[in-house]
Scaffold this motif. Structure first.
Motif, PDB file in Angstrom:
ATOM      1  N   GLY A  13       0.225  -6.492   4.612  1.00  0.00           N
ATOM      2  CA  GLY A  13       1.377  -6.442   3.714  1.00  0.00           C
ATOM      3  C   GLY A  13       2.283  -5.264   4.022  1.00  0.00           C
ATOM      4  O   GLY A  13       2.340  -4.774   5.149  1.00  0.00           O
ATOM      5  N   LEU A  14       2.966  -4.801   2.990  1.00  0.00           N
ATOM      6  CA  LEU A  14       3.928  -3.712   3.117  1.00  0.00           C
ATOM      7  C   LEU A  14       3.220  -2.369   3.011  1.00  0.00           C
ATOM      8  O   LEU A  14       2.360  -2.187   2.141  1.00  0.00           O
ATOM      9  N   ALA A  15       3.567  -1.423   3.887  1.00  0.00           N
ATOM     10  CA  ALA A  15       2.994  -0.074   3.866  1.00  0.00           C
ATOM     11  C   ALA A  15       4.113   0.935   3.638  1.00  0.00           C
ATOM     12  O   ALA A  15       5.075   0.977   4.408  1.00  0.00           O
ATOM     13  N   LEU A  16       3.992   1.739   2.590  1.00  0.00           N
ATOM     14  CA  LEU A  16       5.038   2.687   2.203  1.00  0.00           C
ATOM     15  C   LEU A  16       4.464   4.108   2.185  1.00  0.00           C
ATOM     16  O   LEU A  16       3.432   4.358   1.551  1.00  0.00           O
ATOM     17  N   TRP A  17       5.153   5.043   2.865  1.00  0.00           N
ATOM     18  CA  TRP A  17       4.676   6.421   2.925  1.00  0.00           C
ATOM     19  C   TRP A  17       5.109   7.211   1.695  1.00  0.00           C
ATOM     20  O   TRP A  17       6.234   7.067   1.214  1.00  0.00           O
ATOM     21  N   LEU A  18       4.225   8.073   1.238  1.00  0.00           N
ATOM     22  CA  LEU A  18       4.477   8.955   0.094  1.00  0.00           C
ATOM     23  C   LEU A  18       4.611  10.389   0.592  1.00  0.00           C
ATOM     24  O   LEU A  18       3.941  10.793   1.544  1.00  0.00           O
ATOM     25  N   GLU A  19       5.448  11.166  -0.070  1.00  0.00           N
ATOM     26  CA  GLU A  19       5.652  12.563   0.312  1.00  0.00           C
ATOM     27  C   GLU A  19       4.618  13.485  -0.316  1.00  0.00           C
ATOM     28  O   GLU A  19       4.299  14.537   0.236  1.00  0.00           O
ATOM     29  N   GLU A  20       4.101  13.109  -1.489  1.00  0.00           N
ATOM     30  CA  GLU A  20       3.155  13.961  -2.208  1.00  0.00           C
ATOM     31  C   GLU A  20       1.919  13.149  -2.584  1.00  0.00           C
ATOM     32  O   GLU A  20       2.023  12.001  -3.013  1.00  0.00           O
ATOM     33  N   GLU A  21       0.749  13.760  -2.449  1.00  0.00           N
ATOM     34  CA  GLU A  21      -0.488  13.037  -2.723  1.00  0.00           C
ATOM     35  C   GLU A  21      -0.601  12.614  -4.182  1.00  0.00           C
ATOM     36  O   GLU A  21      -1.142  11.549  -4.487  1.00  0.00           O
ATOM     37  N   GLN A  22      -0.069  13.428  -5.101  1.00  0.00           N
ATOM     38  CA  GLN A  22      -0.186  13.072  -6.514  1.00  0.00           C
ATOM     39  C   GLN A  22       0.559  11.781  -6.846  1.00  0.00           C
ATOM     40  O   GLN A  22       0.285  11.145  -7.874  1.00  0.00           O
ATOM     41  N   GLN A  23       1.467  11.358  -5.962  1.00  0.00           N
ATOM     42  CA  GLN A  23       2.163  10.093  -6.187  1.00  0.00           C
ATOM     43  C   GLN A  23       1.234   8.886  -6.055  1.00  0.00           C
ATOM     44  O   GLN A  23       1.578   7.788  -6.493  1.00  0.00           O
ATOM     45  N   ILE A  24       0.044   9.097  -5.469  1.00  0.00           N
ATOM     46  CA  ILE A  24      -0.944   8.023  -5.396  1.00  0.00           C
ATOM     47  C   ILE A  24      -1.295   7.518  -6.790  1.00  0.00           C
ATOM     48  O   ILE A  24      -1.539   6.319  -6.997  1.00  0.00           O
TER      49      ILE A  24
ATOM     50  N   SER B 271       0.831  -1.193   0.000  1.00  0.00           N
ATOM     51  CA  SER B 271       0.000   0.000   0.000  1.00  0.00           C
ATOM     52  C   SER B 271       0.867   1.244   0.000  1.00  0.00           C
ATOM     53  O   SER B 271       1.878   1.303   0.695  1.00  0.00           O
ATOM     54  N   GLY B 272       0.446   2.234  -0.774  1.00  0.00           N
ATOM     55  CA  GLY B 272       1.033   3.560  -0.691  1.00  0.00           C
ATOM     56  C   GLY B 272       0.154   4.420   0.206  1.00  0.00           C
ATOM     57  O   GLY B 272      -1.075   4.415   0.057  1.00  0.00           O
ATOM     58  N   LEU B 273       0.751   5.159   1.155  1.00  0.00           N
ATOM     59  CA  LEU B 273       0.005   5.969   2.115  1.00  0.00           C
ATOM     60  C   LEU B 273       0.435   7.426   2.024  1.00  0.00           C
ATOM     61  O   LEU B 273       1.633   7.717   1.926  1.00  0.00           O
ATOM     62  N   TYR B 274      -0.556   8.322   2.069  1.00  0.00           N
ATOM     63  CA  TYR B 274      -0.268   9.752   2.123  1.00  0.00           C
ATOM     64  C   TYR B 274      -1.074  10.364   3.259  1.00  0.00           C
ATOM     65  O   TYR B 274      -2.289  10.131   3.374  1.00  0.00           O
TER      66      TYR B 274
ATOM     67  N   GLU C  53      -0.145   3.161   9.663  1.00  0.00           N
ATOM     68  CA  GLU C  53       0.842   2.175   9.208  1.00  0.00           C
ATOM     69  C   GLU C  53       0.559   0.807   9.818  1.00  0.00           C
ATOM     70  O   GLU C  53       0.669  -0.223   9.139  1.00  0.00           O
ATOM     71  N   GLN C  54       0.184   0.788  11.086  1.00  0.00           N
ATOM     72  CA  GLN C  54      -0.172  -0.477  11.743  1.00  0.00           C
ATOM     73  C   GLN C  54      -1.349  -1.135  11.032  1.00  0.00           C
ATOM     74  O   GLN C  54      -1.367  -2.349  10.805  1.00  0.00           O
ATOM     75  N   LEU C  55      -2.330  -0.329  10.644  1.00  0.00           N
ATOM     76  CA  LEU C  55      -3.516  -0.829   9.966  1.00  0.00           C
ATOM     77  C   LEU C  55      -3.171  -1.491   8.637  1.00  0.00           C
ATOM     78  O   LEU C  55      -3.539  -2.642   8.372  1.00  0.00           O
TER      79      LEU C  55
END
Length: 273
Positions: A155-166, A131-134, A148-150
């Motif tokens: 699976g794997l949870a990865l943080w994004l810096e910008e919402e458009q990266q979704i 999952s990508g998270l913003y 992130e826990q959720l």
């Protein structure tokens, strides 16, 4: 917060996979609630996971630390607008609905609320997702940990810096399983045309895909180097790779992901009205 109280709005397949993952992590069933308009679905999820189910969204979210929006994107506007008067200050909103921006959610929910937008993919159903998270600016460090826990429960949870990266996440991993299914489908058919029984061609292809993915994940070198290591000069693998590349394989992949990302942006524009 070791055991947050989590409420799911919508109890479909993705929500159910998250619920199962959270229970496996040790979150008590008493700390998880869900709502769904379908009586049959409510009964099914309650029986399988032992959590409390509601027809009313407002009842489900009472006292929750985290509210997971897991409805279809097409109905989310109405769901949010109806839910807004029942929200308490500080409740974290986590949306797994494709194509709905944080700005649209904030507008529908009626206030500047902490919102995390996520793009999981279907292997989450087997707890093998990514999952990508913003997070918007209202999300605290503790709430980021909760989100992130959720998502890490499946699976794997990865943080994004910008919402458009979704949109890029949607193109790469959100839609990505279908690309691999297409390749498996094509390789199975090709193996069958080469004379293999279909069942054997299918098993060979599936296990090869699984093995290659495991090697890529566990290796300390990138995929390009792994490919070079198994491509002997003038060998069978090189013959196949050269054929792929002569057909414009890399450019076609880029075009396909561009099309998916562009469509994701278009849908966000349409659904966020």
């Amino acid at each position: 917060m070791t055991h947050p109280r989590i409420a799911f709005i919508g109890a479909g397949n993705m929500a159910a996979s998250l619920i199962g993952g959270l229970l496996a992590q040790g979150i008590p069933a008493s700390h998880i609630r869900a709502s769904d308009p379908g009586a049959e679905q409510r009964a099914k999820v309650a029986a399988e996971y032992g959590i409390e189910l509601f027809e009313s969204n407002a009842e489900a979210i009472a006292g929750a630390d985290v509210i997971v929006l897991a409805t279809k994107p097409q109905v989310l506007k109405g769901v949010c607008q109806a839910l807004a008067p029942s929200l308490a200050d500080g409740q974290l909103i986590v949306s797994i609905a494709a194509g709905i921006s944080c700005a649209s959610l904030a507008n529908w929910l009626g206030a500047a609320r902490p919102i995390v937008r996520c793009m999981p993919n279907t292997p989450a159903l087997l707890r093998q997702g990514v999952s990508g998270l913003y997070a918007n600016a209202a999300v605290s460090a503790t709430q980021r940990q909760l989100a992130e826990q959720l998502l890490s429960a499946v699976g794997l949870a990865l943080w994004l810096e910008e919402e458009q990266q979704i949109d890029a996440v949607t193109a790469v991993s959100g839609s990505g399983p279908a690309y691999f299914f297409l390749l498996i489908e094509a390789m199975t058919a090709a193996g069958e045309r080469l004379g293999l029984p279909r069942a054997i061609a299918e098993q060979l292809t599936q296990q090869t895909a699984l093995g290659a993915a495991c090697m890529a994940i566990e290796s300390d070198v990138d995929a390009a180097e792994l490919r070079r290591r198994v491509t002997s000069p003038n060998g069978t693998t090189e013959a196949a790779i050269k054929t792929f590349q002569a057909g414009g394989f890399e450019a076609l992949v880029q075009q396909a992901l561009d099309a998916a990302a562009n469509r994701s942006a278009e849908l966000a524009e349409q659904l966020g009205q």
